[in-house]
Design a protein around this motif. Structure first.
Motif, PDB file in Angstrom:
ATOM      1  N   THR A  98       0.829  -1.193   0.000  1.00 59.09           N
ATOM      2  CA  THR A  98       0.000   0.000   0.000  1.00 59.09           C
ATOM      3  C   THR A  98       0.872   1.255   0.000  1.00 59.09           C
ATOM      4  O   THR A  98       2.041   1.202   0.382  1.00 59.09           O
ATOM      5  N   PRO A  99       0.292   2.395  -0.413  1.00 56.49           N
ATOM      6  CA  PRO A  99       1.082   3.632  -0.466  1.00 56.49           C
ATOM      7  C   PRO A  99       1.443   4.198   0.905  1.00 56.49           C
ATOM      8  O   PRO A  99       2.254   5.117   0.993  1.00 56.49           O
ATOM      9  N   ASP A 100       0.835   3.661   1.981  1.00 59.28           N
ATOM     10  CA  ASP A 100       1.084   4.231   3.311  1.00 59.28           C
ATOM     11  C   ASP A 100       1.764   3.261   4.266  1.00 59.28           C
ATOM     12  O   ASP A 100       1.709   3.430   5.487  1.00 59.28           O
ATOM     13  N   THR A 101       2.421   2.247   3.713  1.00 53.93           N
ATOM     14  CA  THR A 101       3.144   1.294   4.558  1.00 53.93           C
ATOM     15  C   THR A 101       4.613   1.227   4.127  1.00 53.93           C
ATOM     16  O   THR A 101       4.888   0.976   2.963  1.00 53.93           O
ATOM     17  N   PRO A 102       5.550   1.500   4.997  1.00 56.06           N
ATOM     18  CA  PRO A 102       5.390   1.779   6.435  1.00 56.06           C
ATOM     19  C   PRO A 102       5.073   3.247   6.759  1.00 56.06           C
ATOM     20  O   PRO A 102       4.901   3.592   7.928  1.00 56.06           O
ATOM     21  N   ILE A 118       9.025   7.615 -15.150  1.00 60.26           N
ATOM     22  CA  ILE A 118       7.660   7.534 -15.679  1.00 60.26           C
ATOM     23  C   ILE A 118       6.805   6.853 -14.610  1.00 60.26           C
ATOM     24  O   ILE A 118       7.117   5.742 -14.166  1.00 60.26           O
ATOM     25  N   PHE A 119       5.739   7.541 -14.185  1.00 54.85           N
ATOM     26  CA  PHE A 119       4.923   7.060 -13.071  1.00 54.85           C
ATOM     27  C   PHE A 119       3.466   7.022 -13.509  1.00 54.85           C
ATOM     28  O   PHE A 119       2.902   8.034 -13.935  1.00 54.85           O
ATOM     29  N   TYR A 120       2.831   5.853 -13.394  1.00 52.50           N
ATOM     30  CA  TYR A 120       1.470   5.611 -13.916  1.00 52.50           C
ATOM     31  C   TYR A 120       0.608   5.082 -12.788  1.00 52.50           C
ATOM     32  O   TYR A 120       0.873   3.994 -12.250  1.00 52.50           O
ATOM     33  N   THR A 121      -0.428   5.849 -12.387  1.00 55.63           N
ATOM     34  CA  THR A 121      -1.247   5.435 -11.252  1.00 55.63           C
ATOM     35  C   THR A 121      -2.695   5.860 -11.476  1.00 55.63           C
ATOM     36  O   THR A 121      -3.051   6.346 -12.548  1.00 55.63           O
ATOM     37  N   ALA A 122      -3.551   5.661 -10.462  1.00 59.70           N
ATOM     38  CA  ALA A 122      -4.992   5.904 -10.597  1.00 59.70           C
ATOM     39  C   ALA A 122      -5.403   7.195  -9.900  1.00 59.70           C
ATOM     40  O   ALA A 122      -4.813   7.580  -8.889  1.00 59.70           O
ATOM     41  N   PRO A 123      -6.454   7.866 -10.420  1.00 59.49           N
ATOM     42  CA  PRO A 123      -6.937   9.095  -9.779  1.00 59.49           C
ATOM     43  C   PRO A 123      -7.278   8.910  -8.310  1.00 59.49           C
ATOM     44  O   PRO A 123      -7.045   9.807  -7.495  1.00 59.49           O
ATOM     45  N   THR A 124      -7.837   7.752  -7.961  1.00 62.72           N
ATOM     46  CA  THR A 124      -8.207   7.535  -6.561  1.00 62.72           C
ATOM     47  C   THR A 124      -6.978   7.562  -5.653  1.00 62.72           C
ATOM     48  O   THR A 124      -7.042   8.055  -4.527  1.00 62.72           O
ATOM     49  N   ALA A 125      -5.853   7.071  -6.148  1.00 60.55           N
ATOM     50  CA  ALA A 125      -4.608   7.119  -5.366  1.00 60.55           C
ATOM     51  C   ALA A 125      -4.105   8.553  -5.247  1.00 60.55           C
ATOM     52  O   ALA A 125      -3.626   8.974  -4.184  1.00 60.55           O
ATOM     53  N   ILE A 126      -4.218   9.305  -6.330  1.00 57.00           N
ATOM     54  CA  ILE A 126      -3.783  10.709  -6.312  1.00 57.00           C
ATOM     55  C   ILE A 126      -4.608  11.495  -5.298  1.00 57.00           C
ATOM     56  O   ILE A 126      -4.078  12.273  -4.498  1.00 57.00           O
ATOM     57  N   ARG A 127      -5.927  11.277  -5.285  1.00 58.27           N
ATOM     58  CA  ARG A 127      -6.784  12.007  -4.352  1.00 58.27           C
ATOM     59  C   ARG A 127      -6.510  11.600  -2.905  1.00 58.27           C
ATOM     60  O   ARG A 127      -6.622  12.423  -1.985  1.00 58.27           O
ATOM     61  N   THR A 128      -6.147  10.336  -2.692  1.00 56.69           N
ATOM     62  CA  THR A 128      -5.763   9.915  -1.345  1.00 56.69           C
ATOM     63  C   THR A 128      -4.514  10.665  -0.889  1.00 56.69           C
ATOM     64  O   THR A 128      -4.430  11.128   0.249  1.00 56.69           O
ATOM     65  N   CYS A 129      -3.549  10.804  -1.785  1.00 56.45           N
ATOM     66  CA  CYS A 129      -2.321  11.541  -1.457  1.00 56.45           C
ATOM     67  C   CYS A 129      -2.618  13.025  -1.227  1.00 56.45           C
ATOM     68  O   CYS A 129      -1.982  13.664  -0.372  1.00 56.45           O
ATOM     69  N   MET A 130      -3.575  13.567  -1.969  1.00 53.60           N
ATOM     70  CA  MET A 130      -4.019  14.941  -1.717  1.00 53.60           C
ATOM     71  C   MET A 130      -4.561  15.074  -0.306  1.00 53.60           C
ATOM     72  O   MET A 130      -4.279  16.054   0.399  1.00 53.60           O
ATOM     73  N   LYS A 131      -5.333  14.090   0.123  1.00 49.93           N
ATOM     74  CA  LYS A 131      -5.927  14.106   1.461  1.00 49.93           C
ATOM     75  C   LYS A 131      -4.836  14.112   2.534  1.00 49.93           C
ATOM     76  O   LYS A 131      -4.950  14.807   3.542  1.00 49.93           O
ATOM     77  N   TRP A 132      -3.771  13.350   2.289  1.00 53.39           N
ATOM     78  CA  TRP A 132      -2.681  13.274   3.267  1.00 53.39           C
ATOM     79  C   TRP A 132      -1.880  14.572   3.341  1.00 53.39           C
ATOM     80  O   TRP A 132      -1.279  14.869   4.359  1.00 53.39           O
ATOM     81  N   GLY A 133      -1.845  15.325   2.245  1.00 55.50           N
ATOM     82  CA  GLY A 133      -1.166  16.610   2.267  1.00 55.50           C
ATOM     83  C   GLY A 133       0.062  16.679   1.369  1.00 55.50           C
ATOM     84  O   GLY A 133       0.796  15.695   1.206  1.00 55.50           O
ATOM     85  N   ALA A 134       0.283  17.866   0.784  1.00 55.43           N
ATOM     86  CA  ALA A 134       1.410  18.073  -0.140  1.00 55.43           C
ATOM     87  C   ALA A 134       2.751  18.091   0.567  1.00 55.43           C
ATOM     88  O   ALA A 134       3.801  17.970  -0.075  1.00 55.43           O
ATOM     89  N   ASP A 135       2.739  18.246   1.905  1.00 56.12           N
ATOM     90  CA  ASP A 135       4.008  18.281   2.631  1.00 56.12           C
ATOM     91  C   ASP A 135       4.719  16.929   2.604  1.00 56.12           C
ATOM     92  O   ASP A 135       5.939  16.860   2.789  1.00 56.12           O
ATOM     93  N   ILE A 136       3.969  15.843   2.345  1.00 57.99           N
ATOM     94  CA  ILE A 136       4.604  14.510   2.347  1.00 57.99           C
ATOM     95  C   ILE A 136       5.474  14.307   1.102  1.00 57.99           C
ATOM     96  O   ILE A 136       6.670  14.016   1.232  1.00 57.99           O
ATOM     97  N   PRO A 137       4.972  14.468  -0.136  1.00 55.51           N
ATOM     98  CA  PRO A 137       5.878  14.330  -1.288  1.00 55.51           C
ATOM     99  C   PRO A 137       6.981  15.393  -1.302  1.00 55.51           C
ATOM    100  O   PRO A 137       8.054  15.161  -1.876  1.00 55.51           O
ATOM    101  N   ALA A 138       6.722  16.539  -0.649  1.00 58.01           N
ATOM    102  CA  ALA A 138       7.728  17.608  -0.634  1.00 58.01           C
ATOM    103  C   ALA A 138       9.007  17.197   0.093  1.00 58.01           C
ATOM    104  O   ALA A 138      10.066  17.817  -0.101  1.00 58.01           O
TER     105      ALA A 138
END
Length: 414
Positions: A98-102, A118-138
């Motif tokens: 999963t995207p949140d383990t660990p 090259i990164f290929y994923t689903a909108p539902t995963a992108i929106r989940t990452c939005m929910k978690w906040g932009a500070d995480i990928p930053a």
């Protein structure tokens, strides 16, 4: 590759197969409630999987590190983890988890460590990452990314822009790809470096593919913003060869709505002023509210454009007055402090009215912590419709988490 006698060999000689030899049967996720065994054969499927992986994802085997996050058992995993990339000799990441383990930065850590380009994923995963906040990928170095891709369902413009800004460094092109288990490979998509991008639109058929939008009478049209039915007008290499064991259902599902002249994809669509194609979800997800045709995807996009909403699912529920009524289920972005659901519900209803019009205001909005999704990331709206219409919830065996529906049901009854 081992031999039948157990002796290991450094090389394997592939067995030649006829182009029409059956390759695999893949059962669709069951969003309609009755899965279909889609039959794909060897030659055409492999050709289009490799071709589209090369031109849409722009894979360069000698320099790129490619990562498709799909479940390998889903058609995207077949076409864009196994057959396409391997046929092209791609270097790729294959990840199970999963995207949140660990931790919630796991994906971005992998991109940083392996220099994924090259990164290929689903909108539902992108929106989940939005929910978690932009500070995480930053926190991670994502500068290796040069192309992003989206697959599975229409991506709303808000998620598109977040994806490009926070994962693509504000410049990486996004290929928003439309295709189906039945089509076998990508059919409609921007081409990176070629197409002028339009956030939220799959845009144009790729070279070699012919698609049109038809009205209720089966006539093609190009009028902007008019909702119609997406069809494919010419054969393509990776097209399904049938529904396993049920040729009558195959004919009725894909070749009866507009006759055998067109393949009916089952999706609603419209053109914009520039001639781009916008996918609006399944035809079953286009509602008729007081004579107005409204797309669930359009209302979901309006909800997610609100800065408090991470994800939304909309269904049309039977209504004695209007024929159908808009019912919405929303996940809020993580925020500090307590949230008053009644305040946010009123705010969201007014927001949809402002974005689309008063007719699109949801009759009800329920704030939830999760939505029912298949392992491929598709939202199973038919189950939400069961709840909205007060019915017993149907089959949940294809859900990634079957407990989600009982949680939502309890929330509705409170």
């Amino acid at each position: 590759m081992g031999r039948a006698d157990g002796q290991g060999l450094p090389d394997h000689t592939p067995e030649p197969m006829d182009a029409e030899h059956p390759l695999f049967i893949l059962y669709t996720s069951g969003t309609t409630g009755k899965p279909k065994g889609i039959l794909h054969t060897s030659g055409g499927y492999l050709t289009q999987a490799a071709y589209t992986n090369a031109i849409v994802h722009d894979v360069h085997p000698e320099t790129d590190v490619y990562w498709c996050t799909a479940d390998i058992g889903w058609v995207t995993g077949h076409s864009y983890m196994v057959y396409g990339p391997l046929a092209n000799g791609a270097t790729q990441v294959v990840y199970e988890g999963t995207p949140d383990t660990p931790h919630q930065g796991r994906w971005w850590e992998i991109i940083q460590d392996y220099k994924v380009s090259i990164f290929y994923t689903a909108p539902t995963a992108i929106r989940t990452c939005m929910k978690w906040g932009a500070d995480i990928p930053a926190k991670f170095d994502l500068s290796s990314i040069r192309i992003l891709g989206s697959v599975g369902e229409p991506i709303n413009p808000e998620a598109w822009r977040w994806y490009r800004e926070h994962i693509g460094g504000g410049s990486a092109p996004i290929v928003d790809t439309w295709w189906q288990t039945e089509t076998g490979a990508i059919m409609i998509s921007p081409l990176p470096g070629v197409t002028a991008l339009e956030p939220g639109s799959a845009q144009k058929p790729i070279p070699g593919i012919s698609a049109e939008i038809l009205d209720d009478m089966g006539e093609p049209f190009t009028e902007p913003e008019k909702v119609g039915y997406l069809v494919l007008t010419k054969p393509w290499p990776a097209m399904l060869r049938g529904i396993w064991g049920d040729p009558q259902r195959y004919q009725e599902t894909y070749w009866s709505r507009f006759g055998d002249k067109y393949y009916f994809a089952g999706d609603g669509a419209k053109y914009d002023e520039r001639g781009n194609i916008w996918l609006l979800g399944r035809v079953d997800d286009v509602m008729n509210v007081s004579g107005h045709r409204l797309s669930t995807a359009e209302i979901e996009s309006a909800l997610v454009s609100h800065d408090r909403v991470a994800e939304a699912a909309v269904v049309g529920a039977a209504d004695e007055t209007t024929g159908q009524a808009v019912c919405a289920f929303v996940i809020l972005r993580e925020a500090e402090g307590e949230v008053d659901d009644s305040d946010i519900v009123n705010e969201l209803r007014n927001h949809v009215g402002k974005e689309i019009g008063p007719i699109a205001k949801p009759r009800s909005i329920m704030v939830v912590t999760e939505l029912p999704k298949t392992r491929s990331g598709k939202i199973m709206r038919r189950l939400l419709k069961d709840i909205a219409e007060g019915r017993e919830v149907g089959d949940v065996t294809t859900l990634a988490d079957s407990t989600v529906m009982s949680t939502i049901s309890k929330g509705m009854s409170q």
